[in-house]
Design a protein around this motif. Structure first.
Motif, short mmCIF file in Angstrom:
data_model
loop_
_atom_site.label_atom_id
_atom_site.label_comp_id
_atom_site.label_asym_id
_atom_site.label_seq_id
_atom_site.Cartn_x
_atom_site.Cartn_y
_atom_site.Cartn_z
N ARG A 1 12.86 8.14 -10.47
CA ARG A 1 12.53 9.40 -9.83
C ARG A 1 11.85 9.15 -8.48
NH1 ARG A 1 8.55 14.05 -12.46
NH2 ARG A 1 8.52 15.44 -10.62
N PRO A 2 12.27 9.84 -7.44
CA PRO A 2 11.61 9.68 -6.13
C PRO A 2 10.12 9.98 -6.22
CG PRO A 2 13.68 10.86 -5.87
CD PRO A 2 13.43 10.76 -7.35
N VAL A 3 9.35 9.29 -5.40
CA VAL A 3 7.90 9.45 -5.36
C VAL A 3 7.52 10.05 -4.01
CG1 VAL A 3 5.66 8.26 -5.39
CG2 VAL A 3 7.49 7.55 -6.96
N ASP A 4 6.82 11.17 -4.06
CA ASP A 4 6.42 11.85 -2.83
C ASP A 4 5.12 11.32 -2.25
OD1 ASP A 4 8.31 14.47 -2.61
OD2 ASP A 4 7.91 13.97 -4.71
N ALA A 5 4.26 10.77 -3.11
CA ALA A 5 2.98 10.26 -2.61
C ALA A 5 2.47 9.15 -3.51
CB ALA A 5 1.94 11.38 -2.53
N LEU A 6 1.93 8.12 -2.87
CA LEU A 6 1.19 7.05 -3.55
C LEU A 6 -0.22 7.06 -3.01
CD1 LEU A 6 0.79 4.44 -5.22
CD2 LEU A 6 1.67 3.18 -3.22
N VAL A 7 -1.19 7.20 -3.90
CA VAL A 7 -2.60 7.18 -3.52
C VAL A 7 -3.25 6.00 -4.22
CG1 VAL A 7 -4.77 8.46 -3.46
CG2 VAL A 7 -2.59 9.70 -3.32
N THR A 8 -3.72 5.05 -3.45
CA THR A 8 -4.30 3.83 -4.04
C THR A 8 -5.81 3.96 -4.07
OG1 THR A 8 -4.33 2.65 -1.93
CG2 THR A 8 -2.35 2.44 -3.25
N CYS A 9 -6.28 4.62 -5.12
CA CYS A 9 -7.69 4.98 -5.25
C CYS A 9 -8.50 3.94 -6.03
CB CYS A 9 -7.79 6.35 -5.94
SG CYS A 9 -9.41 7.10 -5.94
N ALA A 10 -7.83 3.10 -6.81
CA ALA A 10 -8.53 2.15 -7.68
C ALA A 10 -9.36 1.16 -6.86
CB ALA A 10 -7.53 1.40 -8.54
N ALA A 11 -10.57 0.91 -7.32
CA ALA A 11 -11.45 -0.04 -6.62
C ALA A 11 -12.55 -0.50 -7.56
CB ALA A 11 -12.07 0.60 -5.37
N VAL A 12 -13.07 -1.68 -7.27
CA VAL A 12 -14.23 -2.19 -8.01
C VAL A 12 -15.31 -2.60 -7.02
CG1 VAL A 12 -12.92 -2.95 -10.02
CG2 VAL A 12 -13.26 -4.53 -8.10
N LEU A 13 -16.53 -2.56 -7.49
CA LEU A 13 -17.71 -2.95 -6.71
C LEU A 13 -18.57 -3.84 -7.60
CD1 LEU A 13 -19.65 -2.53 -4.22
CD2 LEU A 13 -20.56 -0.56 -5.47
N LYS B 1 7.38 17.80 -7.00
CA LYS B 1 6.96 16.57 -6.34
C LYS B 1 6.22 15.67 -7.32
CE LYS B 1 6.60 18.39 -1.63
NZ LYS B 1 5.71 18.58 -0.45
N LEU B 2 6.27 14.37 -7.06
CA LEU B 2 5.61 13.39 -7.92
C LEU B 2 4.65 12.55 -7.10
CD1 LEU B 2 5.26 11.76 -10.56
CD2 LEU B 2 7.23 10.36 -9.83
N ALA B 3 3.42 12.42 -7.60
CA ALA B 3 2.42 11.54 -7.00
C ALA B 3 2.02 10.48 -8.01
CB ALA B 3 1.19 12.32 -6.56
N VAL B 4 1.86 9.26 -7.54
CA VAL B 4 1.31 8.17 -8.33
C VAL B 4 -0.06 7.85 -7.75
CG1 VAL B 4 1.56 5.76 -9.04
CG2 VAL B 4 3.59 7.23 -8.87
N ILE B 5 -1.08 7.84 -8.61
CA ILE B 5 -2.44 7.60 -8.16
C ILE B 5 -3.02 6.44 -8.97
CG2 ILE B 5 -4.75 8.55 -7.82
CD1 ILE B 5 -3.54 11.33 -7.85
N THR B 6 -3.27 5.31 -8.31
CA THR B 6 -3.95 4.23 -9.01
C THR B 6 -5.43 4.58 -9.10
OG1 THR B 6 -4.40 2.89 -7.04
CG2 THR B 6 -2.28 2.56 -8.13
N GLY B 7 -6.03 4.29 -10.24
CA GLY B 7 -7.41 4.70 -10.46
C GLY B 7 -7.53 6.21 -10.59
N GLY B 8 -6.46 6.85 -11.00
CA GLY B 8 -6.43 8.32 -11.04
C GLY B 8 -6.97 8.97 -12.28
N GLY B 9 -7.45 8.17 -13.23
CA GLY B 9 -7.90 8.75 -14.49
C GLY B 9 -9.34 9.22 -14.49
N THR B 10 -10.10 8.85 -13.47
CA THR B 10 -11.52 9.21 -13.42
C THR B 10 -11.92 9.52 -11.98
OG1 THR B 10 -12.23 6.91 -13.09
CG2 THR B 10 -12.09 7.69 -15.37
N GLY B 11 -13.10 10.09 -11.82
CA GLY B 11 -13.75 10.23 -10.53
C GLY B 11 -12.91 10.88 -9.45
N ILE B 12 -12.91 10.27 -8.26
CA ILE B 12 -12.20 10.83 -7.13
C ILE B 12 -10.70 10.88 -7.39
CG2 ILE B 12 -11.62 10.48 -4.69
CD1 ILE B 12 -14.42 9.32 -4.29
N GLY B 13 -10.16 9.86 -8.01
CA GLY B 13 -8.73 9.85 -8.31
C GLY B 13 -8.32 11.02 -9.18
N LYS B 14 -9.12 11.31 -10.18
CA LYS B 14 -8.86 12.46 -11.05
C LYS B 14 -8.96 13.76 -10.27
CE LYS B 14 -10.77 14.88 -15.06
NZ LYS B 14 -11.85 14.87 -16.09
#
Length: 233
Positions: free
Chosen positions: A68-80, A6-19
């Motif tokens: 390649r098909p994507v099984d999950a997209l997690v949009t974790c990226a955010a700014v404050l 399976k393949l997941a794409v996670i925005t903001g996935g390099g740090t913190g909760i996304g990681k």
């Protein structure tokens, strides 16, 4: 013949909760593509990082290129941006990152999500429900995420795509450092959390893992609070 991972794409996935999310589902045998502007030097096995400004649709497309098909997209990226968000230009920037980029990623990956009957998990917040004088753009963006998620759940259902959101409360991450270091504010927050502690990145990651799993196959359009009971106290 072995089944394709399976393949997941996670925005903001390099740090913190996304990681943390990426590491948890990678340990379950997924391949994980983390997309964003920042990444820790060491990522868990099974994760790779693509540098891209997610508010730039062309850069996002390049970073996630492929069929390649994507099984999950997690949009974790955010700014404050705290009180600077009362400035209209800063307000727009926060909404661009926190909401518009989430829509852009989903629309771009929609055909590949449909190919697998995939799942989207967006990031709402406790501030989806409360007003705040300290970060009006962030709060507005997280309220919008709830509405966007429900719209995606309805609009993408015919493609077999589920869309849900998690709403973290007070989680021990760099974004909450100011609150953690303010003794008076920390004490007030602690007193309101029924479970008696702040959350950790893994607490949110486990909720996301559930929502992208087959165990949640009949769940769409929901917002799952991950806040130790803060929102109902």
């Amino acid at each position: 013949m072995p089944q394709e991972r399976k393949l997941a794409v996670i925005t903001g996935g390099g740090t913190g909760i996304g990681k943390a999310i990426g590491g948890l589902i990678a340990a379950d045998g997924w391949d994980v593509l983390a997309v964003g502007l920042a990444s820790d030097q060491q990522l868990p096995e099974g994760m790779r990082f693509a540098h891209a400004d997610i508010t730039d649709a062309a850069a996002l497309a390049d970073a996630t290129a492929g069929n390649r098909p994507v099984d999950a997209l997690v949009t974790c990226a955010a700014v404050l941006r705290d009180r600077a968000e009362w400035d209209p230009a800063t307000f727009r920037t926060v909404l661009d990152v926190n909401v518009t980029a989430a829509l852009t990623a989903a629309e771009h990956l929609r055909p590949r999500l449909a190919a697998r009957g995939g799942a989207i998990v967006n990031f709402a917040s406790m501030w989806s429900y409360f007003g705040t004088a300290n970060a009006p753009g962030y709060a507005a963006s997280k309220g919008a995420i709830v509405a966007l998620t429900r719209s995606q759940a309805v609009g993408y259902a015919a493609d077999g795509i589920r869309a849900n959101a998690v709403a973290p409360g007070w989680i021990e991450t760099p974004m909450s450092t100011r609150a953690q270091q303010d003794d008076a504010r920390r004490a007030a927050i602690d007193a309101r959390i029924p479970l008696g502690r702040w959350g950790r990145a893994d607490d949110v990651a486990r909720a996301v893992r559930f929502l992208v799993s087959d165990d949640a196959a009949y769940i769409t359009g929901t917002v799952l609070n991950v806040d130790g009971g803060y929102a109902i106290a």
